[in-house]
Design an enzyme around this catalytic site. Structure first.
Site, PDB file in Angstrom:
ATOM      1  N   HIS A   9       0.849  -1.187   0.000  1.00  0.00           N
ATOM      2  CA  HIS A   9       0.000   0.000   0.000  1.00  0.00           C
ATOM      3  C   HIS A   9       0.886   1.238   0.000  1.00  0.00           C
ATOM      4  O   HIS A   9       1.918   1.267   0.645  1.00  0.00           O
ATOM      5  CB  HIS A   9      -0.889   0.010   1.243  1.00  0.00           C
ATOM      6  CG  HIS A   9      -2.036   0.966   1.146  1.00  0.00           C
ATOM      7  ND1 HIS A   9      -3.262   0.598   0.636  1.00  0.00           N
ATOM      8  CD2 HIS A   9      -2.147   2.272   1.483  1.00  0.00           C
ATOM      9  CE1 HIS A   9      -4.076   1.644   0.668  1.00  0.00           C
ATOM     10  NE2 HIS A   9      -3.417   2.675   1.175  1.00  0.00           N
ATOM     11  N   ASP A  69     -14.093   3.606   7.193  1.00  0.00           N
ATOM     12  CA  ASP A  69     -13.017   4.353   6.527  1.00  0.00           C
ATOM     13  C   ASP A  69     -13.544   5.109   5.321  1.00  0.00           C
ATOM     14  O   ASP A  69     -13.131   6.233   5.054  1.00  0.00           O
ATOM     15  CB  ASP A  69     -11.871   3.429   6.103  1.00  0.00           C
ATOM     16  CG  ASP A  69     -10.769   4.219   5.412  1.00  0.00           C
ATOM     17  OD1 ASP A  69     -10.195   5.115   6.064  1.00  0.00           O
ATOM     18  OD2 ASP A  69     -10.508   3.994   4.218  1.00  0.00           O
ATOM     19  N   ARG A 113     -12.827  13.571   5.698  1.00  0.00           N
ATOM     20  CA  ARG A 113     -11.501  14.184   5.872  1.00  0.00           C
ATOM     21  C   ARG A 113     -11.102  14.959   4.621  1.00  0.00           C
ATOM     22  O   ARG A 113     -10.506  16.034   4.686  1.00  0.00           O
ATOM     23  CB  ARG A 113     -10.449  13.104   6.166  1.00  0.00           C
ATOM     24  CG  ARG A 113     -10.562  12.529   7.585  1.00  0.00           C
ATOM     25  CD  ARG A 113      -9.770  11.246   7.716  1.00  0.00           C
ATOM     26  NE  ARG A 113      -8.375  11.416   7.410  1.00  0.00           N
ATOM     27  CZ  ARG A 113      -7.590  10.468   6.872  1.00  0.00           C
ATOM     28  NH1 ARG A 113      -8.088   9.273   6.581  1.00  0.00           N
ATOM     29  NH2 ARG A 113      -6.330  10.706   6.630  1.00  0.00           N
ATOM     30  N   SER A 124      -6.435   4.609   8.919  1.00  0.00           N
ATOM     31  CA  SER A 124      -7.149   4.402   7.654  1.00  0.00           C
ATOM     32  C   SER A 124      -6.476   3.291   6.837  1.00  0.00           C
ATOM     33  O   SER A 124      -7.128   2.362   6.364  1.00  0.00           O
ATOM     34  CB  SER A 124      -7.158   5.728   6.868  1.00  0.00           C
ATOM     35  OG  SER A 124      -7.476   5.530   5.526  1.00  0.00           O
ATOM     36  N   LYS A 137      -7.666  -1.103   6.706  1.00  0.00           N
ATOM     37  CA  LYS A 137      -7.995  -1.766   5.432  1.00  0.00           C
ATOM     38  C   LYS A 137      -7.082  -2.959   5.189  1.00  0.00           C
ATOM     39  O   LYS A 137      -7.520  -4.019   4.725  1.00  0.00           O
ATOM     40  CB  LYS A 137      -7.888  -0.762   4.275  1.00  0.00           C
ATOM     41  CG  LYS A 137      -9.033   0.235   4.283  1.00  0.00           C
ATOM     42  CD  LYS A 137      -8.914   1.254   3.178  1.00  0.00           C
ATOM     43  CE  LYS A 137      -7.818   2.250   3.428  1.00  0.00           C
ATOM     44  NZ  LYS A 137      -7.920   3.494   2.699  1.00  0.00           N
TER      45      LYS A 137
HETATM   46  N1  URA Z   1      -4.342   6.459   1.994  1.00  0.00           N
HETATM   47  C1  URA Z   1      -5.324   5.902   2.756  1.00  0.00           C
HETATM   48  O1  URA Z   1      -5.789   4.805   2.487  1.00  0.00           O
HETATM   49  N2  URA Z   1      -5.778   6.611   3.805  1.00  0.00           N
HETATM   50  C2  URA Z   1      -5.310   7.827   4.136  1.00  0.00           C
HETATM   51  O2  URA Z   1      -5.760   8.396   5.099  1.00  0.00           O
HETATM   52  C3  URA Z   1      -4.293   8.399   3.338  1.00  0.00           C
HETATM   53  C4  URA Z   1      -3.819   7.685   2.271  1.00  0.00           C
END
Ligand code: URA
Length: 432
Positions: free
Chosen positions: A84, A163, A170, A185, A189
């Site tokens: 990620h 999220d 946000r 966040s 995930k």
């Molecule tokens: N990527 C994400 O999945 N969440 C964030 O808050 C920032 C970048």
């Protein structure tokens, strides 16, 4: 029964909230019982006051508990790896990493997101491939990872729904770039999607949410701790996002660049990051290899064509046309000439990302449609020497006026000097 206004007040005044208070707040919001305006105020209080590590863990846990979880490793009977990125300009890394890792025999199942502000999203990029389906059911997703070795889909609606809601809020309340919120966040995930080992690409610099190496290290350490508490292995790569990654910024242009990279013809910085991420993913996998061997296998998969073949299998399995010529092309291609001779000392990522966004490559509101063909190709990057009049970049646009506007914006993102800047690689640090 919690009282959101009291919790907002406590956080505003710098107090630490109890785990069950955070849980109630997040789950109440996900159930639609707490309004946006109270959560927006809470997020702003968190932005200024931060969260303790116990609060960040409680937030992550509550976000995971807001939906279903998937045990990908258990479903496949194998250790599963995931990667990620915290988000940047020109970041198409997963589109090249996935096929290389799959070609090396390691299953790669990833849920990706859409663009946010000046940063692009992998899903938007993949949707420039005609026919590509980003929405698979969880069963289809697991079956494709098992049978084809690779699937990249949108985040399933049932996984971490909190999220989705918090992220959207946000985005419009200037509360994205807060360490605990980003860490919770991302890690909620990754943990909910079931990977056993995770490589995190923490972007640092002008085009990233974390502007300094110090802040990026803090974010990496928080994510590492959240991963360890959930029993996952985590490696964080801190990588340069002062300038766009690779050359291409814009959806189809980036898919093309990822494909070039799978054929061994990618830009040097992007190729380096892709191979490094693959080496670490393979070292974390159940292949039983170290990073050096992982790197050698990743390079071999590119050299012998098996990574490009994995791309074709993957895209076909997901309903897309893997042929490069099927990707859309913009009707207008304008050059951005260098105003003088010299060395590129700076190429600021945000103005390039915004120029692509204004061309239509990203969204200004959630409802905006994306033009997959448009974007920027940065032909010259930091450290390159240029002669006067030589093209610094190309703008791929829908029409002449938007091309001219973007060309001016891209030119303003370049800084040329008589002396070359100090050399700097893509990988700045590793936190593990
Ligand atoms: N990527 C994400 O999945 N969440 C964030 O808050 C920032 C970048």
């Amino acid at each position: 029964m919690i009282h959101p206004a009291e919790l907002i007040e406590h956080k505003r005044d710098g107090e630490e909230l109890a785990p069950d208070e955070i849980r109630e707040l997040v789950l109440g919001y996900a159930r639609g019982e707490i309004p946006d305006y109270q959560i927006a105020a809470f997020l702003m209080a968190v932005y200024f006051r931060g969260l303790s590590s116990a609060e960040t863990f409680a937030l992550t846990d509550a976000m995971i508990a807001s939906g279903e979880t998937l045990e990908l490793g258990a479903a496949l009977g194998r250790k599963c790896v995931d990667k990620h990125s915290t988000g940047g300009v020109g970041d198409k890394t997963s589109i090249a990493v996935g096929p290389i890792v799959a070609a090396c025999g390691v299953p790669f199942g990833k849920m990706s997101g859409r663009g946010l502000g000046h940063t692009g999203g992998t899903l938007d990029k993949l949707e420039s491939i005609p026919g590509y389906r980003v929405e698979l059911s969880i069963d289809e997703f697991v079956a494709q990872v098992r049978d084809v070795g690779l699937a990249i889909i949108g985040q399933s609606g049932n996984l971490v729904p909190a999220d989705k809601l918090l992220y959207a809020l946000r985005d419009v309340t200037a509360t994205v770039d807060e360490v605990s919120l980003i860490a919770a966040s991302i890690m909620s995930k990754k943990i909910a999607a079931g990977a056993d080992a995770i490589v995190l690409d923490v972007k640092v610099g002008d085009g990233a949410f974390m502007k300094s190496l110090e802040d990026a290290r803090v974010l990496a350490e928080v994510m590492l701790e959240l991963g360890h508490r959930a029993g996952r292995e985590v490696v964080c790569l801190l990588t340069d996002m002062d300038q766009p990654l690779g050359r291409a910024v814009g959806n189809a242009l980036e898919v093309r660049e990822a494909l070039d990279t799978l054929h061994g013809q990618g830009p040097p910085d992007f190729t380096e990051l892709v191979l490094d991420a693959c080496a670490r993913l393979l070292a974390l996998s159940d292949l039983g290899v170290d990073e050096a061997e992982g790197r050698a296998r990743a390079e071999q998969a590119v050299a012998d064509g098996s990574a490009a073949a994995a791309y074709v299998r993957w895209v076909r399995a997901q309903g897309g046309d893997p042929d490069e010529s099927a990707l859309p092309r913009a009707p207008v291609v304008a050059r951005v000439p260098a105003p003088q001779a010299g060395f590129v000392t700076r190429l600021r990522a945000i103005p390039v990302g915004l120029a692509a966004l204004h061309l239509g490559a990203g969204r200004r509101t959630k409802e905006d449609a994306i033009d997959h063909a448009v974007g920027i190709v940065c032909l010259r990057k930091r450290g390159d020497e240029v002669t006067a009049g030589e093209p610094l970049a190309e703008v791929h646009a829908r029409d002449e006026p938007s091309a001219a506007r973007a060309a001016a914006d891209v030119l303003a993102a370049y800084e040329l000097t008589a002396e070359p800047p100090p050399r700097r690689g893509i990988l700045l640090d590793v936190v593990a």
